[in-house]
Design an enzyme around this catalytic site. Structure first.
Site, PDB file in Angstrom:
ATOM      1  N   LYS B  68       0.524  -0.780   0.204  1.00 21.44           N
ATOM      2  CA  LYS B  68       0.483  -0.007  -0.138  1.00 21.44           C
ATOM      3  C   LYS B  68       0.914   1.134   0.021  1.00 21.44           C
ATOM      4  O   LYS B  68       2.156   0.998   0.580  1.00 21.44           O
ATOM      5  CB  LYS B  68      -0.653  -0.202   1.538  1.00 21.44           C
ATOM      6  CG  LYS B  68      -1.589   0.957   1.685  1.00 21.44           C
ATOM      7  CD  LYS B  68      -2.586   0.369   2.025  1.00 21.44           C
ATOM      8  CE  LYS B  68      -4.103   2.011   2.953  1.00 21.44           C
ATOM      9  NZ  LYS B  68      -4.636   1.240   3.755  1.00 21.44           N
ATOM     10  N   SER B 143      -9.667   0.982   3.314  1.00 20.87           N
ATOM     11  CA  SER B 143      -8.825   1.655   2.184  1.00 20.87           C
ATOM     12  C   SER B 143      -7.803   1.055   1.216  1.00 20.87           C
ATOM     13  O   SER B 143      -7.408   1.840   0.202  1.00 20.87           O
ATOM     14  CB  SER B 143      -8.665   2.970   2.917  1.00 20.87           C
ATOM     15  OG  SER B 143      -7.473   2.243   3.954  1.00 20.87           O
ATOM     16  N   SER B 167      -9.988  -1.770   7.085  1.00 21.39           N
ATOM     17  CA  SER B 167      -9.567  -1.504   5.907  1.00 21.39           C
ATOM     18  C   SER B 167      -8.834  -2.378   5.347  1.00 21.39           C
ATOM     19  O   SER B 167      -7.861  -2.001   3.664  1.00 21.39           O
ATOM     20  CB  SER B 167      -8.809  -0.164   6.222  1.00 21.39           C
ATOM     21  OG  SER B 167      -9.530   1.538   5.850  1.00 21.39           O
TER      22      SER B 167
END
Lengths: 48, 476
Positions: B68, B143, B167
């Site tokens: 990420k 997310s 997330s």
């Protein structure tokens, strides 16, 4: 009801007070948008 | 190449370790796929495979990992999906990224995300939205939407993301893959661009539970650079359970009742999985988590409060964007932050700043932390009678792009079933339980702090019985 201060039981996380080298100044300043005289450049707080 | 993509990460690592596959060949196969990414899952992809360096002798065999965007990676763009970190290439790597590289999982690329991990649809990214590989008109969740989409679509063998209030689990559910949110403190947060420090945890996104255990095993451990990290107690075994005999599963009616707004297709898949668990030998009983429905309200005080403090560091001085001019310091700060932050981030900074303002601290932040204490107690009480708590991961399957953008509260409700575990600091996993109208549905199992090995074992037994087929998302 006591407010949560930490979700997992941890107390007094301490380490020996041994100095360690940090990243070199020029490496850190390379990321700054406006480095100035070996430091971070900022507009004067009193200007305008 | 499609044969290589068919292998799980653990299978690929085994082949490399046995000398039947070159790590560089696997890296290149994934690098090509990641470069041709049509989902907007990647924000950066490596130029070339790393020079061969004894990968076959490492535990992860040289099988590359996607990270990420918010994981700092030395010399590689790391913007946490935000314009305010435009051009930032950190001078150091996050501990988790470094540990994985040392264990033989080099960095394949950086993945798209909601800005500063604030969102449940990946639509709050400065890089634009990510598309769900099962249906390009739909969101991948958030997310960590890029990490989830990349693994589901076979653009990366596995990936890492972060979970603050769902997330990892929610995008894993919406993309039909496995996502593990570890116990708070299991993985070092050093080098993760912070959202809400008392909640943020790194964890794996993988095609199956075995891969999750393998990757997670090399992420954990105490790090002197994160004083909230802890030595993981015991070994993380690769899962092998074939049944769930003797296992007690609690289904919390406070979350799965009418209040949760669970879609019919999701409920159907959840109930079928519960029946499957029963057939595998588990005993199922309703349980109570009386304060869990208040988790979302407490979370939306605590997380923005912590975020408002964490995001104060983005001021146009030390890194990233500066909106220049000959104005004074305060004007430079506000112009930089005005231009650099997106709407959702600004909303949460304002919420958090208000919640922490002088005279209101006890009323908002203090009260929310008391609710948090009650929620953690609820779980402790439940775990006296039950091994794990089972819920759907998300109340809904992947929704259409734009569907919830104008309604922040509807967006926040995506995490109704995920946030209670985050506030309690415990571990939870999402595994795909089936399809609803062609879209994946996630099944969540939550366990006590540091019960990951047992949790992965139970998830594995269920996974074998469910037999979810994710090949369609990889175009296979």
């Amino acid at each position: 009801v006591p407010p949560t201060s930490h979700v997992i039981d941890v107390t007094n996380v301490l380490r020996a007070d041994d100095p360690e080298p940090s990243l070199p100044r020029e490496v850190i300043l390379a990321a700054a948008p406006e480095p100035l005289n070996d430091g971070f450049g900022v507009p004067s707080p009193g200007a305008a | 190449v499609s044969e290589l993509i068919d292998l799980t990460a653990a299978q690929a690592a085994e082949r490399i370790r046995a000398g039947d596959l070159a790590a560089a060949e696997l890296f290149e196969a994934y690098r090509e796929r990641a470069t041709a990414d049509e989902l907007n899952a990647f924000t950066w992809v490596a130029d070339a495979a790393p020079a061969p360096n004894g990968e076959a002798k490492t535990p992860l065999g040289g099988v590359p990992v996607a990270a990420k965007d918010l994981f700092c990676t030395e010399g590689v763009p790391s913007q946490a999906g935000s314009k305010i970190l435009e051009g930032y290439r950190p001078p150091y790597s996050a501990t988790v990224v470094r540990k994985l590289a040392e264990a033989g999982a080099p960095l394949l690329g950086k993945t798209n995300q909601d800005e500063f991990a604030m969102g449940s649809s990946n639509e709050n990214s400065a890089f634009g939205p990510v598309l769900n590989p099962w249906d390009h008109k739909r969101v991948p969740g958030g997310s960590s939407g890029g990490s989830a989409a990349a693994v589901a679509a076979g653009l990366a063998p596995w990936a890492i993301g972060t979970d603050t209030g769902g997330s990892i689990r929610q995008p894993a559910a919406l993309c039909g893959i496995v996502g593990l949110k570890p116990t708070y403190g299991a993985c070092s947060r050093y080098g993760m661009i912070a959202f809400a420090s008392s909640l943020d945890q790194a964890g794996p996104f993988t095609r199956d539970v075995t891969d999750a255990a393998l990757l997670f095993r090399h992420m954990v451990g105490r790090d002197p650079r994160d004083s909230t990290s802890l030595d993981f107690p015991g070994e993380i075994d690769l899962p092998r359970a074939e049944h769930l005999k003797g296992l007690r599963l609690g289904v919390p009616e406070d979350l799965t009742g009418a209040e949760g707004g669970i879609e019919p297709g999701v409920r159907e898949s959840f109930e079928a999985t519960i029946k499957l668990a029963e057939r595998l030998g588990a005993s199922i009983e309703p349980c109570r988590l009386p304060h869990a429905p208040q988790a979302l309200s407490a979370y939306y005080v605590i997380a923005p409060a912590e975020a408002s403090a964490n995001l104060a560091r983005f001021d146009g001085v030390r890194y990233g964007l500066r909106v220049a001019g000959d104005e004074d310091l305060i004007t430079m700060y506000s112009r930089t932050r005005e231009a650099g932050f997106g709407a959702e981030v600004k909303r949460r900074i304002m919420l958090g700043t208000y919640a922490l303002s002088s005279g209101y601290y006890d009323a908002y932040y203090g009260t929310a932390q008391k609710v948090r204490t009650k929620i953690a107690e609820d779980f402790r009480t439940a775990f006296e009678r039950f091994d794990f708590i089972a819920t759907p991961t998300s109340p809904c399957a992947a929704f259409e792009l734009g569907a919830k953008l104008d309604d922040p509260l509807a967006m926040y409700l995506n995490d109704f079933l995920a946030v209670p575990m985050s506030l309690a600091g415990i571990t939870a996993i999402s595994i795909p339980s089936g399809l609803s109208d062609g879209l994946p549905v996630g099944f969540q199992l939550a366990g006590p702090a540091f019960s990951e090995s047992r949790l992965l074992d139970a998830a594995y037994a269920l996974e074998q019985a469910i037999g979810f087929d994710g090949r369609a998302a990889r175009g296979q």
